[in-house]
Design an enzyme around this catalytic site. Structure first.
Site, PDB file in Angstrom:
ATOM      1  N   CYS B 330       0.791  -1.235   0.000  1.00 26.33           N
ATOM      2  CA  CYS B 330       0.000   0.000   0.000  1.00 26.33           C
ATOM      3  C   CYS B 330       0.825   1.288   0.000  1.00 26.33           C
ATOM      4  O   CYS B 330       0.597   2.154  -0.847  1.00 26.33           O
ATOM      5  CB  CYS B 330      -0.999   0.038   1.144  1.00 26.33           C
ATOM      6  SG  CYS B 330      -1.352  -1.521   1.936  1.00 26.33           S
ATOM      7  N   ARG B 359       5.732 -11.926   5.862  1.00 18.60           N
ATOM      8  CA  ARG B 359       5.101 -11.804   7.179  1.00 18.60           C
ATOM      9  C   ARG B 359       5.592 -12.949   8.042  1.00 18.60           C
ATOM     10  O   ARG B 359       5.419 -14.111   7.693  1.00 18.60           O
ATOM     11  CB  ARG B 359       3.577 -11.869   7.028  1.00 18.60           C
ATOM     12  CG  ARG B 359       3.066 -10.634   6.304  1.00 18.60           C
ATOM     13  CD  ARG B 359       1.651 -10.773   5.876  1.00 18.60           C
ATOM     14  NE  ARG B 359       1.267  -9.603   5.075  1.00 18.60           N
ATOM     15  CZ  ARG B 359       0.042  -9.388   4.619  1.00 18.60           C
ATOM     16  NH1 ARG B 359      -0.912 -10.250   4.890  1.00 18.60           N
ATOM     17  NH2 ARG B 359      -0.219  -8.324   3.893  1.00 18.60           N
ATOM     18  N   GLN B 377       1.149 -11.533  -3.523  1.00 22.48           N
ATOM     19  CA  GLN B 377      -0.259 -11.151  -3.496  1.00 22.48           C
ATOM     20  C   GLN B 377      -0.796 -10.806  -4.874  1.00 22.48           C
ATOM     21  O   GLN B 377      -0.077 -10.282  -5.716  1.00 22.48           O
ATOM     22  CB  GLN B 377      -0.444  -9.922  -2.610  1.00 22.48           C
ATOM     23  CG  GLN B 377      -0.231 -10.185  -1.145  1.00 22.48           C
ATOM     24  CD  GLN B 377      -0.489  -8.938  -0.339  1.00 22.48           C
ATOM     25  OE1 GLN B 377       0.073  -7.883  -0.639  1.00 22.48           O
ATOM     26  NE2 GLN B 377      -1.334  -9.027   0.653  1.00 22.48           N
TER      27      GLN B 377
END
Lengths: 640, 640
Positions: B330, B359, B377
């Site tokens: 983002c 992560r 992603q």
């Protein structure tokens, strides 16, 4: 005494200077002498430095070390000029660089507009043909001489060698030397730009002002160089990338490009090309982790040898769980090889990966896409037996050549052979070097050999691509193929041979496009932003003369999109001229204006990038033609 | 006193037990009671815990908390059984988990073959219908009672609350409770497996033996559950992935998959599908850095909120130059938005990226491709104005549905609304929640609402896909679309509105496939490894009956390769039967045996995956048919 010059024994008076001796060399315009690996001023007496039978080499501006001394001497003139105009400035250091020199000054507040004045002062010194005189100093004398310059004092205190200074005209500078005999050797000089810097490159130390310059022994060389600079600016991928909105950088992550939407089209087309090429040659693509335990990189030796360029990765929640951001993919590919029992039937075992690797580079050395901290490599590893080296390397060189032909690039091949410190038997090195040499000779490419420049683990071929100057020293490093006798053994890779015994495979590291991002930068400079059709983000733009023809424009665009042609319509309110100009600035290959006539006739009037005449063509024909050009990755835009 | 049960006021004797009171509820087979958010044994007296007017809720096995108490109570029986058969073992803790319970024991050396004996002991306790009796303890009493168990003592010393123990038959365990009334409530119990663990999950503490089990209030539920376990094993993507050599893991980088050559085909097809889908809907693909300065993640709040899941990245050569391995894309997409002046005309501004994010997850929670430490992603961010929310979310939900249809998956949509702590005006939340609700209603999908479960920065829709059981509690989390009122403002994103004033855009985060790797794992389980034709690494295998037919096999394969069909020839020495069996194990959709007859007739005899009959077809027809099936990403393999 007798010394050797140009391979010939020469009798010489020990008292005569190197300058006098240089007249016996074939070389003209000699600047310095090199004896037993060290450089000396021509003013030195032969007997003081050379022994009976020594080889004396004379260097000119054509030699790398000659250039360096020439440029470094010019930096002394610059310091003299600065001291004259700005007496309060303190000179620090002024080394030669790849192209010219710089000098860093403390307490010098000037702007670009001050450079011409300084350049004039340098030129005066040149005109005066001042000598560079060497002054030998004890530490104590040096301290006294430079007592007003804390930077020189710092250097003096750190020095363990005998010190020296050089005088050119009124100016004396602490300097190891050597120098050119006198400033008259310099026939052209140019101060190029200003920048800021830090003492010792350390941002916690004093801020300095850096002046860049260059000089030549001929006026024509400067002229040529300035032309190169201008053309380079025109082709600078950073400038083009900004204009075309292809990529950007931010302070959030220095050295890591943001590939913007239009840039990603180019990037991805390049990647897909490389993927296709690999697939055609039987490479199996894989994807491996981005981080690996620190232990692994200790085992491979990377942590010891490339530590300065590597990043440590540690989860915030467990500081003992240490990783490294991968600087290369090799160990992971070996892990895949090792995951099964392999036999000679599995060789050559070809793994490819568009691996993302990180390498820490100093911020000052970063250069757009050409030098980044993250690379997506066009990487592959081929596991082979000794006998397979030649075939596989041959195939790889052909893949490189196919690529260079596609982009109309001129490659230079450099074979690097065994260094002093190495692993592997001489027999293996013989075999491997011969294989590489044979391949280059069979394929019939020109190549140079860098003796001793191979890695400790094997010989390699590095491939460069010439830039617009055609000068090898400016060429871009692009592809590489390297043999590795080390890593497979280190990580336990083995295969069962025909002889039913275990063997350690040789690993061939190779990259065709090098890294995708860097290659994109090179293509942008190579084409000055006029990308080949298949790479351009927008291949066709349609400009309706007015709103009335928008439907017509849409119907043509639709036909193109069906064939996966990247087309846009610019139906904005601006004038037609403005829109054409805009499309030209974006280097769009085909600009199509549609109006009443086109709509009635079902034809197109096309402005082809780089061509003056408008081309009239039928819609279907145009679409078919450029679809074919895109598919075949043609460099030719012409519609005839 | 009066309390409320099932929404109705009820008169009750304060001395009567909750068990007696539960008879007044509509619910049957009640296990425990919930009063003011706390759970209580049914043996407690109402007046001791409830006040006048309190709501008393009775929970059964159908309630999540009921299940947990049921399973936890069974773990006590397991501990009792262990203590009986292995008196030297020390029970530590035995919590309920998502499916059943476990109990960790110190000094218990047993193997899988010992589980039936233990299970028998548990069943004996069940048959005896022993009561769970609560014993209130002072810290001193507790110390005395558990003086032989150092683990219980450790818990006792750390506790600040009143302590309690529970007795079931001969066994007493330190426990907060509550429990089911007696062991007779348990009608079926199964000990499932053994594993190792550490006291407190800390690898520096004592090694423990963990026994997993599950129990049910009905025999049929256990039977059903064991069937689910068996089918799950058959579909386990880790097992299939190994069989088909699609991916692997190593200790070099736990939680980071190595996608192997065949697996990469699947992976890349999925990625290309997602890329096509994004492109069709006007998303602009970008590629952003992999690391970002730590300062950035402080500013965004990630470092504060997700620190435990993030990795710090530091170059070995400069420990002050700190970065974070990106956990999401983002902020980088916002940097691209911010790179130019934006106006309302630029909205909706759609950026997509197959971003690689890391992560950190605890090693014990990793699960093949389904739970990794690195994800690629299928990410995108859409910058919108308030008015555009509904249209864009609608488009996104349609993209999800298109995907689920393609894979024949059944989605569940869950709308999560405003939590207590939040930013943004109620008006904005009203608008946003209504927009999401409207979209779901208009599209006509079933959805549930989780009130208060939205993020503090906006409401969201999470999308799950049912697994073979069809039970929502087992569904895979796949897609998500989240509104964000926070981040754009935090990072200074703005656009000029029609009103000539600056506005902060709303950001829509979305992922269709979630992560490519995880989705690959889900597809493998969804199809039990029988991948759709377009995803299978090898789509066709040709088996020549003998060497004689290899040329023929090659000529057919050539025709298929021209159409980009992934075909191999298995001409190995093994028997035809063996080769067919092998191809079946690899789940190859079309197995073609060629011999004399086929060569003479120019026909093919095809074994279609999952079909019994052999299909006879002409070569051209076959090639055309499956080329079409591949292009259209058909799930249907049939050739009729």
């Amino acid at each position: 005494m007798r010394v050797i010059i140009d391979g010939i024994e020469v009798d010489v008076e020990p008292n005569s200077t190197l300058y006098q001796l240089s007249k016996k060399s074939r070389k003209r315009d000699v600047l310095i002498a090199k004896i037993n690996g060290k450089l000396y001023d021509l003013s030195r007496a032969v007997g003081d430095i050379a022994k009976e039978g020594d080889v004396i080499e004379f260097l000119t501006f054509d030699d790398k070390e000659g250039k360096e001394v020439f440029w470094h001497s010019t930096s002394h003139l610059l310091a003299a000029a600065v001291k004259k105009l700005y007496p309060d400035a303190l000179p620090t250091i002024g080394p030669p660089i790849d192209e010219g020199f710089y000098y860093d000054f403390y307490n010098l507040k000037i702007g670009d507009s001050d450079l011409p004045k300084l350049e004039e002062e340098v030129k005066k010194l040149v005109k005066d043909d001042v000598k560079f005189e060497r002054i030998e100093l004890t530490k104590e004398q040096a301290r006294e001489m430079f007592k007003d310059n804390k930077f020189k004092l710092e250097i003096i205190e750190e020095s363990n060698e005998a010190l020296s200074a050089y005088r050119d005209g009124p100016y004396v500078d602490l300097c190891r030397g050597p120098h050119i005999p006198s400033s008259g050797y310099i026939k052209a000089v140019k101060l190029l730009k200003l920048s800021g810097s830090y003492w010792r490159g350390d941002s916690k130390r004093e801020t300095l002002t850096r002046i860049y310059g260059i000089s030549f022994p001929k006026e024509s060389l400067l002229k040529e160089y300035l032309q190169i600079l201008e053309e380079r600016k025109r082709r600078d991928h950073k400038v083009i990338g900004k204009e075309l909105e292809l990529f950007m950088f931010t302070e959030i992550s220095p050295g890591s490009p943001f590939i913007l939407p239009d840039g990603f089209v180019v990037y991805n087309e390049l990647l897909q090309y490389a993927r296709e090429l690999d697939k055609k040659h039987g490479y199996m693509e894989v994807m491996t982790p981005f981080i690996g335990r620190t232990e692994l990189w200790k085992k491979t030796g990377h942590l010891e040898k490339y530590r300065e360029n590597m990043y440590e990765v540690v989860p915030f929640s467990d500081e003992n769980d240490k990783y490294v951001l991968k600087p290369m993919n090799c160990p992971f590919h070996i892990a895949i090889f090792n995951a099964k029992t392999r036999s000679y039937r599995d060789l050559p075992f070809k793994l490819s990966e568009f691996g993302i690797v990180h390498r820490y580079e100093l911020e000052g050395t970063l250069d757009g896409l050409l030098r980044t901290r993250v690379l997506q490599q066009n990487d592959a590893h081929v596991f082979v037996s000794e006998e397979q080296i030649e075939d596989i390397v041959s195939e790889i060189i052909e893949m490189m050549n196919e690529t260079f032909r596609l982009f109309d690039m001129k490659p230079i091949f450099v074979l690097a052979t065994r260094p002093e410190k190495r692993i592997g038997s001489d027999e293996l090195w013989d075999k491997a070097e011969n294989a590489l040499r044979n391949v280059l000779e069979k394929i019939g490419v020109n190549f140079t050999v860098k003796e001793g420049d191979g890695a400790f683990y094997g010989p390699k071929i590095d491939v460069y691509v010439l830039d617009f100057t055609g000068k090898p020293e400016y060429a871009y490093a692009v592809s590489t193929v390297q043999l590795d006798f080390n890593l497979a053994g280190l990580l336990g890779a083995k295969y069962m041979g025909k002889d039913d015994r275990e063997h350690v495979p040789i690993i061939i590291h190779r990259a065709i496009l090098g890294s995708i991002g860097r290659f994109m930068g090179i293509v942008l400079e190579h084409t000055a932003g006029n990308l080949p059709l298949w790479l351009t983000p927008i291949q066709v733009v349609i400009l309706p003369v007015s709103k009335k023809y928008e439907d017509f424009a849409n119907s043509i665009a639709g036909k193109m999109r069906e064939r996966n042609i990247r087309v846009t319509i610019d139906g904005s309110e601006s004038t037609l001229e403005y829109r054409i100009r805009n499309a030209r600035l974006k280097r769009i290959p085909y600009i199509i204006v549609v109006g009443e006539k086109e709509m009635n006739e079902g034809t197109l009037t096309v402005r082809v990038r780089g061509q003056k005449d408008l081309i009239k063509t039928e819609i279907e024909k145009f679409v078919e033609k450029i679809e074919y050009k895109i598919h075949s990755r043609s460099m030719d835009l012409s519609l005839n």
